[in-house]
Design an enzyme around this catalytic site. Structure first.
Site, PDB file in Angstrom:
ATOM      1  N   THR A  13      60.626  18.518  42.643  1.00  0.00           N
ATOM      2  CA  THR A  13      59.190  18.445  42.080  1.00  0.00           C
ATOM      3  C   THR A  13      58.243  19.310  42.876  1.00  0.00           C
ATOM      4  O   THR A  13      57.556  19.949  42.092  1.00  0.00           O
ATOM      5  CB  THR A  13      58.723  16.954  42.513  1.00  0.00           C
ATOM      6  OG1 THR A  13      58.633  16.526  43.668  1.00  0.00           O
ATOM      7  CG2 THR A  13      59.168  15.742  41.605  1.00  0.00           C
ATOM      8  N   LYS A  45      71.465  22.802  42.396  1.00  0.00           N
ATOM      9  CA  LYS A  45      72.706  22.107  42.581  1.00  0.00           C
ATOM     10  C   LYS A  45      73.610  22.140  41.211  1.00  0.00           C
ATOM     11  O   LYS A  45      74.789  22.474  41.147  1.00  0.00           O
ATOM     12  CB  LYS A  45      72.492  20.791  42.907  1.00  0.00           C
ATOM     13  CG  LYS A  45      72.475  20.518  44.466  1.00  0.00           C
ATOM     14  CD  LYS A  45      72.479  19.004  45.143  1.00  0.00           C
ATOM     15  CE  LYS A  45      71.788  18.963  46.200  1.00  0.00           C
ATOM     16  NZ  LYS A  45      70.877  17.895  46.266  1.00  0.00           N
ATOM     17  N   LYS A 105      59.485  19.876  56.760  1.00  0.00           N
ATOM     18  CA  LYS A 105      58.951  19.255  58.043  1.00  0.00           C
ATOM     19  C   LYS A 105      60.001  18.823  59.109  1.00  0.00           C
ATOM     20  O   LYS A 105      60.279  18.822  60.269  1.00  0.00           O
ATOM     21  CB  LYS A 105      58.141  18.207  58.088  1.00  0.00           C
ATOM     22  CG  LYS A 105      58.483  16.654  57.327  1.00  0.00           C
ATOM     23  CD  LYS A 105      57.490  15.697  57.378  1.00  0.00           C
ATOM     24  CE  LYS A 105      58.062  14.805  56.120  1.00  0.00           C
ATOM     25  NZ  LYS A 105      58.318  15.342  55.029  1.00  0.00           N
ATOM     26  N   VAL A 132      53.277  19.922  56.947  1.00  0.00           N
ATOM     27  CA  VAL A 132      52.279  19.097  57.499  1.00  0.00           C
ATOM     28  C   VAL A 132      51.300  18.634  56.533  1.00  0.00           C
ATOM     29  O   VAL A 132      50.493  19.520  56.190  1.00  0.00           O
ATOM     30  CB  VAL A 132      51.677  19.435  58.943  1.00  0.00           C
ATOM     31  CG1 VAL A 132      50.871  18.420  59.417  1.00  0.00           C
ATOM     32  CG2 VAL A 132      52.683  19.830  60.017  1.00  0.00           C
ATOM     33  N   ILE A 136      46.596  19.777  52.828  1.00  0.00           N
ATOM     34  CA  ILE A 136      45.416  20.012  53.804  1.00  0.00           C
ATOM     35  C   ILE A 136      45.860  21.142  54.725  1.00  0.00           C
ATOM     36  O   ILE A 136      46.848  21.249  55.208  1.00  0.00           O
ATOM     37  CB  ILE A 136      45.394  19.008  54.715  1.00  0.00           C
ATOM     38  CG1 ILE A 136      45.316  17.353  53.931  1.00  0.00           C
ATOM     39  CG2 ILE A 136      44.053  18.919  55.638  1.00  0.00           C
ATOM     40  CD1 ILE A 136      45.166  16.363  54.646  1.00  0.00           C
ATOM     41  N   GLY A 187      56.662   4.148  43.175  1.00  0.00           N
ATOM     42  CA  GLY A 187      57.357   5.456  43.662  1.00  0.00           C
ATOM     43  C   GLY A 187      56.503   6.005  44.763  1.00  0.00           C
ATOM     44  O   GLY A 187      56.894   7.212  45.042  1.00  0.00           O
ATOM     45  N   GLU A 190      60.125   5.236  49.262  1.00  0.00           N
ATOM     46  CA  GLU A 190      61.336   5.596  49.026  1.00  0.00           C
ATOM     47  C   GLU A 190      62.338   4.288  49.069  1.00  0.00           C
ATOM     48  O   GLU A 190      61.928   3.263  49.747  1.00  0.00           O
ATOM     49  CB  GLU A 190      62.040   6.618  50.013  1.00  0.00           C
ATOM     50  CG  GLU A 190      61.093   7.596  50.330  1.00  0.00           C
ATOM     51  CD  GLU A 190      61.762   9.066  49.850  1.00  0.00           C
ATOM     52  OE1 GLU A 190      62.965   9.200  49.612  1.00  0.00           O
ATOM     53  OE2 GLU A 190      60.969  10.037  50.119  1.00  0.00           O
ATOM     54  N   LYS A 205      55.599  15.397  61.953  1.00  0.00           N
ATOM     55  CA  LYS A 205      54.483  16.326  61.652  1.00  0.00           C
ATOM     56  C   LYS A 205      53.691  16.191  63.206  1.00  0.00           C
ATOM     57  O   LYS A 205      53.084  17.334  63.408  1.00  0.00           O
ATOM     58  CB  LYS A 205      53.637  15.550  60.445  1.00  0.00           C
ATOM     59  CG  LYS A 205      54.299  15.575  59.299  1.00  0.00           C
ATOM     60  CD  LYS A 205      53.497  14.870  58.280  1.00  0.00           C
ATOM     61  CE  LYS A 205      54.447  14.558  57.077  1.00  0.00           C
ATOM     62  NZ  LYS A 205      53.960  13.361  56.050  1.00  0.00           N
ATOM     63  N   GLY A 302      53.046  14.883  47.440  1.00  0.00           N
ATOM     64  CA  GLY A 302      52.513  15.212  45.949  1.00  0.00           C
ATOM     65  C   GLY A 302      53.254  16.429  45.476  1.00  0.00           C
ATOM     66  O   GLY A 302      53.131  17.448  46.534  1.00  0.00           O
TER      67      GLY A 302
END
Lengths: 432, 432
Positions: A13, A45, A105, A132, A136, A187, A190, A205, A302
């Site tokens: 994504t 992959k 991370k 992180v 932001i 969603g 996980e 983080k 996201g």
């Protein structure tokens, strides 16, 4: 004018978001950098998998060396995840003098220092803003914006899944298990939520933030971690009664050159800027000696927000390429690491006890606290219906963790205390 | 290694803060830049004035040319304020190839574009982070952090004085005049508060933010401004009843390449991140197409926060000097300015009316709105004790400013409407 060529490792994504942004913003990128940007190869992959974005089939490859060894590629963007294999890919890319932008991370929390020093040796940039707090620009804020200040404390809501769960639990009065299930269906969590709800994602983080903010090599092992799995509706309801909001807070604080880094469910006064950061949003609150309180707020994850951070880093690398100054911006940690001992960590604490409802018990309990110099800011006591027990909720004034652990031990040993139901750190009031 | 030499124009509270930070952080600065930093000369009005910081008498001068013409000075820090004379000083400094850091929003709002282009011509840096929102690294956030995104809207609480006054009015139910007086006594408001309470200070900052965020030359004249002087306790109390918080909000929004920039008292839903920015704090909320919502929060003014921003810029200039890349980072505006017409500005509106309390009046009023396609989200009506009047509070759905102005005109002309007591824009819900 020669285009700058990118190799992309991974097309999930975030990778798809990066492709999209680079395509949609060619004009703006040209204006900022002065030359075109092209994605030359993408490691996947399975070349035959259906994709959400349209990609020329010939761009795809399953052979990492088509990127890592290709003389055509200037910059490698790593959005494939993973640690050991990925680290080897990036080392190879650096040895071949390719600049790197990563959103990883897990990798940076473990091998960040090593990779950064190899990057510097090879005159390469290695940027990792997206690792992180997604969208932001906090790392940039720490490095540039607060460059001339001395940062003494950072508190972060740096995991969206747990913030979503805690927000729903607080607002709806729902149970942890129910909200987790709902979050998984939507969603937001996980299938195996351990890394999020156990606090490990946040810990990674915080290690990255503390390393940068305190100029000191903080490893994941240095971070004390407690997750949100044991938070009960009762705890949330008492917090609210006492004027607090429960958040999973990463804390990195420093006194002189001794630091503490931890992640744990923490009570904040409702008026604290972090208390109103809700749902899947993230925020990092930074306290600098000169600047005072600042806060960076935004989406912590996201596809597009993370991709935005990746492309911002990419722009940084490309500007450096145009200026011919890559590999000079990483600043190696300035200080030797020195962790605070429990006697040097000060905080308020919330504790909820079930005790026998008999004369003298409350007095005995308070004397256990006062023997260790701890006094109370808030006290709630009410009888429980079953078993002739009373429930006591106490909020202490600031005390050392050492003293507090001793107090908990003594409470545990005292036969009139049936159970220590829960205890939380209380932050964000008065003294930093 | 040769030290970098600074000339300081002005030694008020911010200037003193800069001196203090540079002295206290020599080590950290050395580590980041790799050479010492020295303040060589300071322009003051009166060399004999008592100072809060200890300064060697020989550093002080009353002759600007000791700095502007001195071959020894590398960087000029301007913290003296003023516009016309200051502009000439800075032009002279740039012509003598000195880099500039300024905290002067009045200057940058009016002559920013001119100064930036002279800087670029002379290969000089001109940084001005401190001119907007003191200690918040928002300009850096816009330029670097969101470099790859398309910013469509910025909303800012960018004036501490008015935010302090509105917070106190809301929380204590006090009158504007009383809180202003209190703020003046506490030093939060100036003796002549016009620039703050009239919205002009905020307008200057919004012009700077919009110019940078939209890559378009936005002048102060392009900003529609309304201050807080007419806000009544009734307005605040109705806002609260309807679930809103009143803030002085600077708005800069863009649709395609048409923009709107304004400053006005605005109602925000209580859950909006900006609604909980209280007291003298500032915050800038940025909406980017890819990243979504981000917010930068911090002290908007104050000697040390502003000085921190100045020194951060100074570090930026010095890093560029070490790398030999000054004067290349300013990006000239990419787009022609094009302002939205009233028919292209959409928003919700709150309006409070006093009307004659007679049959059919409410129906007549609503039909004035519906003739212009405006419908209501919230309606409150209650009788007033005096004069057979009723008070009506309406919140519309989104409507164009053109339609809304026509509606106000018709309400004004309708004999049953005794008075339009107040009207405010409503922002921050649903559609951006």
């Amino acid at each position: 004018m020669k285009a700058i060529s990118i190799g992309l490792l991974g097309l999930g994504t975030v990778g798809s978001g990066v492709v999209q942004i680079i395509e949609n913003h060619q004009d703006k990128l040209m204006h900022q950098i002065g030359c075109p940007v092209m994605i030359k190869k993408i490691l996947v992959k399975d070349e035959n998998k259906e994709r959400t974005v349209h990609i020329e089939r010939e761009l795809l490859t399953t052979n990492p060396d088509d990127i890592l060894e290709s003389p055509e590629i200037d910059i490698v963007i790593e959005v494939m995840g993973g640690v050991e294999e990925t680290k080897n890919y990036l080392l190879k890319a650096l040895q071949n003098r390719k600049h790197i932008v990563t959103a990883n991370k897990d990798l940076m929390a473990v091998y960040g220092s090593e990779l950064l020093s190899v990057a510097t040796e090879n005159g390469c940039d290695l940027f990792y803003e997206a690792s992180v707090a997604g969208g932001i620009p906090i790392l940039r804020g720490l490095v540039d914006g607060l460059a001339s200040d001395r940062i003494t404390k950072m508190m972060g809501i740096v995991n969206g899944t747990t913030n979503y769960i805690l927000t729903k639990m607080s607002k709806q009065g729902s149970r942890y298990e129910d909200v987790l299930k709902e979050a998984q269906e939507l969603g937001y969590a996980e299938a195996d939520p351990t890394s999020d709800v156990g606090g490990w994602d946040a810990a990674r983080k915080m290690a990255i933030l503390a390393t940068l903010g305190f100029s000191m090599n903080i490893d994941l092992d240095d971070v004390k971690v407690k997750g949100i799995t044991e938070i009960s509706e009762e705890d949330l309801s008492y917090s609210k009664k006492l004027g607090y909001t429960m958040k999973l807070i990463g804390i990195a604080s420093r006194l002189e050159n001794k630091v503490e880094v931890s992640v744990q469910p923490t009570l904040l006064p409702e008026s604290h800027p972090l208390a109103s950061v809700n749902d899947e949003y993230n925020a990092v609150y930074v306290y600098g000696e000169a600047v005072g309180e600042t806060m960076f707020y935004g989406p912590g994850a996201g596809s597009l927000p993370t991709a935005t951070a990746v492309v911002s880093d990419l722009v940084g690398v490309m500007k450096n390429m145009r200026l011919g100054v890559n590999g000079r911006s990483a600043v190696s940690p300035q200080f030797e690491k020195s962790l605070k001992q429990p006697g040097e960590i000060f905080s308020k604490y919330f504790v909820r006890l079930h005790v026998k409802d008999e004369v003298g018990v409350f007095a005995a309990i308070t004397s256990i606290f006062s023997e260790h110099g701890a006094s109370f800011e808030k006290i709630l006591q009410m009888p429980l219906k079953q078993n002739e027990l009373a429930e006591i909720v106490l909020v202490t004034h600031r005390t050392s963790l050492q003293d507090y652990e001793d107090i908990l031990q003594k409470l545990n040993d005292y036969e009139m205390v049936k159970e220590i139901k829960s205890t939380y750190r209380v932050e964000g009031e008065g003294v930093i």
